[in-house]
Design an enzyme around this catalytic site. Structure first.
Site, PDB file in Angstrom:
ATOM      1  CE  LYS A  80      -3.913   1.857   2.474  1.00 46.35           C
ATOM      2  NZ  LYS A  80      -4.985   1.651   4.022  1.00 46.35           N
ATOM      3  CB  SER A 108      -8.379   1.110   5.574  1.00 46.82           C
ATOM      4  OG  SER A 108      -9.313   1.486   5.631  1.00 46.82           O
ATOM      5  CB  SER A 111      -8.276   3.367   2.706  1.00 51.39           C
ATOM      6  OG  SER A 111      -7.092   3.126   3.686  1.00 51.39           O
TER       7      SER A 111
HETATM    8  N1  GLN Z   1     -13.198   4.185   6.063  1.00 46.34           N
HETATM    9  C1  GLN Z   1     -12.725   5.024   7.604  1.00 46.34           C
HETATM   10  C2  GLN Z   1     -12.341   5.886   7.199  1.00 46.34           C
HETATM   11  O1  GLN Z   1     -12.101   6.089   6.710  1.00 46.34           O
HETATM   12  C3  GLN Z   1     -11.747   4.097   7.869  1.00 46.34           C
HETATM   13  C4  GLN Z   1     -10.388   3.792   6.842  1.00 46.34           C
HETATM   14  C5  GLN Z   1      -9.354   3.342   7.645  1.00 46.34           C
HETATM   15  O2  GLN Z   1      -9.232   2.133   8.071  1.00 46.34           O
HETATM   16  N2  GLN Z   1      -8.295   3.551   7.467  1.00 46.34           N
HETATM   17  O3  GLN Z   1     -11.768   6.450   8.187  1.00 46.34           O
END
Ligand code: GLN
Length: 484
Positions: free
Chosen positions: A76, A175, A151
């Site tokens: 990532k 995410s 994400s």
């Molecule tokens: N969707 C969640 C957010 O927008 C979690 C994102 C994540 O786990 N990095 O914060």
């Protein structure tokens, strides 16, 4: 080669069925062919990958087999990689060449892994659809008009499309697990502190945790063994022995006590999602597991608590991007204040700005007690709920996501609706627990996932449950049409 799991590819390399160079070239060619459509990579490091592959072939010839020798992995783009752009999905870091390598990347490379490149992601890992990336949205290989989740959307989509046999992700509120569910792959968020955060660009430091995404639980076990372990450069990284995750994966689950919380099956839950999760539970029951109904009452408060705590930490973490030391700087600033203001206004996207505003507000004098302190109290209640539940059960299971992949743009202008995508995953981060999402079927041709939550440092048990499920089902082997 691309339909094989890491575990199978490892055996193939050892048997000299193919070389690490052939394997790497094969995946690079697939990325070249398919990623124009999917946009799952921000950077492909082909030259570096081939050099690593040649080194792996030499090691194999010399009999030096490590955990990941010769296996291609996509990282990532939140993990710093020396000499390679690390963008975190943001214009702010579009020109940032990391001067050092994240512990996770280094540990996997030390075990012989080959880095194919850096995967696309929501900007600073803020999002559930990959639409907030400066590099444009990733498309879901199961239906390219739909989102891959986020994400770690690039990680999950590239894996599902078989452009890489393994990937890393990070999970602050879901995410790793939510995109894993939406793409039909397996993803594990380890216990907070199991994996080093050093060199991983910070979003919300008390929640962020890196973990593997793979085609199977066994592959996640293999990658976790390489990633996990104490790191003196991260003071929250725990000095606990790393388990033999792969060795323990195939134990009988007869008598396993599975907690089924009513909060994960709310009345308004989509019927197909609920049925899908119940089918997975039935399969585990068939293997001798016992289902125990329970309640985690405070879990219903996890989304609001998270959307105070995570933005608060983000507002502080992102203060370092000021246009002075690294990252984006605006053109021709007239003075220092103009430099700060315009660099940040131009460098950050809308969702990141929303989080910084919310977080700064929640931490400000006069509001701190009402929002931040209260959210921390809720966090404690959630942790206590899980602690109580784990007195009576070994794992907790429910759906990973309340829906399958949604259409691109469907929630882009509705942040609260987008935030609800993580309604089942966030509580786990607030409590610091480990959890895995595994593919559990298709609903109208789109993947659904089931989440297995364990007690602290019970990664081995979660992987065991997922593996036994995958021994009896083949959802994890289903490949999206057009990518076989
Ligand atoms: N969707 C969640 C957010 O927008 C979690 C994102 C994540 O786990 N990095 O914060």
């Amino acid at each position: 080669m691309h339909t094989k799991t890491l575990t199978e590819l490892k055996a193939g390399l050892q048997a000299k069925d193919f070389s690490a160079r052939e394997l790497t070239e094969h995946f690079l060619a697939r990325i070249e062919h398919h990623d124009g459509t999917l946009n799952s990579f921000v950077t492909v490091t082909a030259d570096q990958a081939l050099a690593q592959a040649d080194a792996a072939d030499q090691a194999i010839a010399a009999g030096d087999h490590r955990l990941l020798t010769g296996l291609p992995i996509a990282h990532k783009d939140i993990f710093c990689t020396e000499g390679v752009r690390t963008s975190c999905g943001s214009r702010m870091l579009d020109n940032f060449i990391a001067p050092y390598t994240a512990t996770v990347v280094e540990k996997m490379a030390d075990q012989g892994a080959i880095m194919l490149g850096k995967t696309n992601m929501d900007e600073f890992a803020m999002g559930s659809s990959n639409e907030t990336s400066f590099y444009g949205p990733v498309r879901n290989p199961w239906d390219t008009e739909r989102v891959p989740g986020g994400s770690s959307g690039g990680a999950a989509a590239s894996l599902a499309a078989r452009l890489t046999p393994g990937a890393t992700g990070t999970d602050t509120g879901g995410s790793i697990r939510q995109p894993a569910a939406l793409n039909g792959v397996t993803g594990l968020k380890p216990t907070y502190g199991r994996v080093s955060r050093w060199g991983m660009i910070a979003f919300a430091s008390s929640l962020d945790q890196a973990g593997p995404l793979g085609l199977s639980a066994a592959d996640c076990a293999l990658m976790l063994t390489a990633m996990a372990g104490h790191d003196s450069k991260d003071s929250t990284c725990v000095d606990e022995p790393v388990g033999d995750y792969l060795g323990g994966i195939n134990q009988d689950i007869a008598g396993l006590r599975i907690g089924v919380p009513e909060e994960f099956f709310p009345e308004n839950l989509d019927g197909a999602i609920a049925d899908n999760a119940r089918d997975a539970l039935r399969e585990l029951e068939k293997q001798g597991a016992k289902l125990i109904k329970l309640s985690l009452p405070s879990v219903t408060l996890s989304v609001p608590a998270y959307y105070v705590i995570a933005p608060a930490e983000a507002s502080s973490n992102l203060a370092r991007f000021d246009g002075v030391r690294f990252g984006y700087r605006c053109d021709d600033p007239v003075d220092l204040e103009d430099l700060y203001k315009r660099s940040r206004s131009e460098g950050f996207g809308a969702e990141v700005k929303r989080r910084i505003l919310v977080g700064t507000y929640a931490l400000s004098a006069g509001y701190y007690d009402a929002y931040y302190k209260r959210a921390q109290q809720v966090r404690r209640l959630i942790r206590d709920d899980f602690a109580r539940a784990f007195k009576d059960v070994d794992v907790i299971i429910g759906p990973t996501s309340p829906e399958t992949a949604f259409k691109l743009g469907a929630k882009a202008d509705d942040p609260v609706n987008m935030y609800m995508a993580d309604v089942f995953t966030i509580a786990v981060n607030l409590a610091g627990l480990p959890a895995l999402s595994m593919p559990s079927g298709l609903i109208n041709g789109l993947p659904a996932g089931v989440q297995v939550i364990g007690n602290y440092f019970q990664e081995g048990r979660i992987l065991n449950v997922a593996h036994r499920y995958q021994m009896a089902t083949d959802w994890h082997q289903t490949i999206p049409g057009g990518f076989a």
